[in-house]
Scaffold this motif. Sequence first.
Motif, short mmCIF file in Angstrom:
data_model
loop_
_atom_site.label_atom_id
_atom_site.label_comp_id
_atom_site.label_asym_id
_atom_site.label_seq_id
_atom_site.Cartn_x
_atom_site.Cartn_y
_atom_site.Cartn_z
N ARG A 135 0.83 -1.21 0.00
CA ARG A 135 0.00 0.00 0.00
C ARG A 135 0.86 1.26 0.00
NH1 ARG A 135 -5.19 1.47 1.18
NH2 ARG A 135 -5.79 -0.67 1.69
N GLU A 136 1.96 1.26 0.78
CA GLU A 136 2.85 2.42 0.82
C GLU A 136 3.55 2.63 -0.52
OE1 GLU A 136 4.89 2.92 4.97
OE2 GLU A 136 4.58 0.77 4.61
N VAL A 137 3.95 1.53 -1.15
CA VAL A 137 4.56 1.63 -2.48
C VAL A 137 3.55 2.22 -3.46
CG1 VAL A 137 5.55 0.34 -4.41
CG2 VAL A 137 6.14 -0.29 -2.06
N VAL A 170 -0.37 4.77 -7.76
CA VAL A 170 -1.11 3.71 -8.46
C VAL A 170 -1.85 2.88 -7.42
CG1 VAL A 170 0.59 3.61 -10.33
CG2 VAL A 170 0.83 2.09 -8.36
N SER A 171 -2.59 1.87 -7.89
CA SER A 171 -3.31 0.98 -6.98
C SER A 171 -2.38 -0.13 -6.49
CB SER A 171 -4.52 0.37 -7.68
OG SER A 171 -4.09 -0.56 -8.66
N PRO A 172 -2.69 -0.72 -5.32
CA PRO A 172 -1.91 -1.87 -4.86
C PRO A 172 -1.93 -3.02 -5.85
CG PRO A 172 -3.19 -0.98 -3.04
CD PRO A 172 -3.65 -0.27 -4.29
N ALA A 173 -3.06 -3.18 -6.59
CA ALA A 173 -3.13 -4.24 -7.59
C ALA A 173 -2.09 -4.03 -8.69
CB ALA A 173 -4.53 -4.30 -8.19
N THR A 174 -1.88 -2.77 -9.09
CA THR A 174 -0.87 -2.48 -10.11
C THR A 174 0.53 -2.79 -9.60
OG1 THR A 174 -2.25 -0.75 -11.10
CG2 THR A 174 0.10 -0.67 -11.57
N VAL A 175 0.78 -2.48 -8.32
CA VAL A 175 2.09 -2.82 -7.73
C VAL A 175 2.31 -4.33 -7.78
CG1 VAL A 175 3.50 -2.77 -5.65
CG2 VAL A 175 2.07 -0.80 -6.24
N GLU A 232 7.79 1.86 -14.38
CA GLU A 232 8.95 2.62 -13.91
C GLU A 232 8.62 3.38 -12.62
OE1 GLU A 232 12.43 4.04 -13.09
OE2 GLU A 232 12.03 2.52 -14.64
N ARG A 233 7.39 3.92 -12.53
CA ARG A 233 6.99 4.63 -11.30
C ARG A 233 6.97 3.70 -10.11
NH1 ARG A 233 1.62 7.29 -13.44
NH2 ARG A 233 1.08 7.25 -11.22
N VAL A 239 9.66 1.42 -5.24
CA VAL A 239 10.25 0.26 -4.56
C VAL A 239 11.68 0.57 -4.13
CG1 VAL A 239 11.08 -2.10 -4.93
CG2 VAL A 239 8.76 -1.47 -5.64
N ARG A 240 12.44 1.19 -5.05
CA ARG A 240 13.83 1.52 -4.73
C ARG A 240 13.91 2.58 -3.63
NH1 ARG A 240 14.24 1.30 -10.45
NH2 ARG A 240 14.06 3.59 -10.53
N ASP A 241 13.08 3.61 -3.75
CA ASP A 241 13.13 4.71 -2.79
C ASP A 241 12.75 4.26 -1.38
OD1 ASP A 241 13.89 6.35 -4.86
OD2 ASP A 241 11.90 7.24 -5.14
N LEU A 242 11.76 3.39 -1.30
CA LEU A 242 11.26 2.95 0.01
C LEU A 242 12.03 1.74 0.56
CD1 LEU A 242 7.41 3.23 -0.62
CD2 LEU A 242 8.84 4.79 0.69
#
Length: 347
Positions: free
Chosen positions: A20-22, A28-33, A49-50, A55-58
């Motif tokens: 959810r945080e990502v 975007v939605s959690p489903a997209t993640v 890419e977003r 993912v990298r930042d967090l």
Amino acid sequence: MDNVPGGEEGGGIMAQVTIREVARTAGVSPATVSRVLNTSETVSPDLKERVLAAVRDLGYRPNSQARSLRTRATTVLGVIISDVTNPFFTAMVRGVEDVASAAGYSVVLANADEDLRKEQRYLEVAAAEQMAGVLLSPASATETSIDVLAERGIPVVTIDRRLKSADVDWVMVDNHRAAKEATLHLVEQGCRRIGFIAGRLGTTTGAGRLAGYRAGLRAAGLPSARELVVSGEFRIDGGREATERLLALPDRPDGLFVSNNLMTIGAVDALDTAGVRFPDDIALVGFDDMMPALSLRSQITAVSQPTYEIGRQATELLLRRVSGEPFPERHITLNAELKVRESSIRA
């Protein structure tokens, strides 16, 4: 509630980061993640890419070991349907059970009763119990949210209806085509003012059947009159009340298309009460060929859906997701068949 670890287990260095945080960071939605993390080919390069940047930042790291343990630990599939009183769904669930049982899975059935709040509670239960996967007939195409399942990596396949706000697999019939064919059948019988009893237009099924009805009228060169379309909310009482409204029109319909089986029961009751005969006074077509199971006259023309096949194919698709098999998002559209009987045939 979020229990997907973000850092290495046991290290105690990195705080937990959830899907959810990502999703919030990436916009975007959690489903997209989940799709990006599972290397789905259906996500656009920009969104991908977003998500990866977030993912990298967090510092998010999916705990594949925990996900694997969850999959092995549960052999339960959840099935959340919109109306347990409708024989369409009970017949469909038989297809679900047969496939699930053969694969060693059990099925838990929940009735959302077309209620978004009840539906959300059942989705939360499925997440809390860490079910292997969920089959869902969503109460709304836009308001139903499966984020609580996506956060935990629990796969979802929607049945009979689609979600517009999530990238998930689905299995359903071609409602537009079937409704258009039923409408044109009434035109062929000489009907020129065809009433339509609509279901819940917030669902893709209800909206698709209404669009098919209007497409049939256009193909026949007939106008689409606003007063001839009345909602029955997919309920028996709704079908009865909608039919009464149509019969009360100064220029009442000479044909009637009812867009599900429960509403057809109500429509027939209203016609009988008013002394309106079919097909003599009004030609009648229903949707869902489940009339004998509902103690309704079996001679009613109706669109027949492959209910068992919907359940079977949806469950096979869900089990492939549960096993972790990677493949692009699947959309399966099955054909329905118009079974012509006495209620719509005119000499």
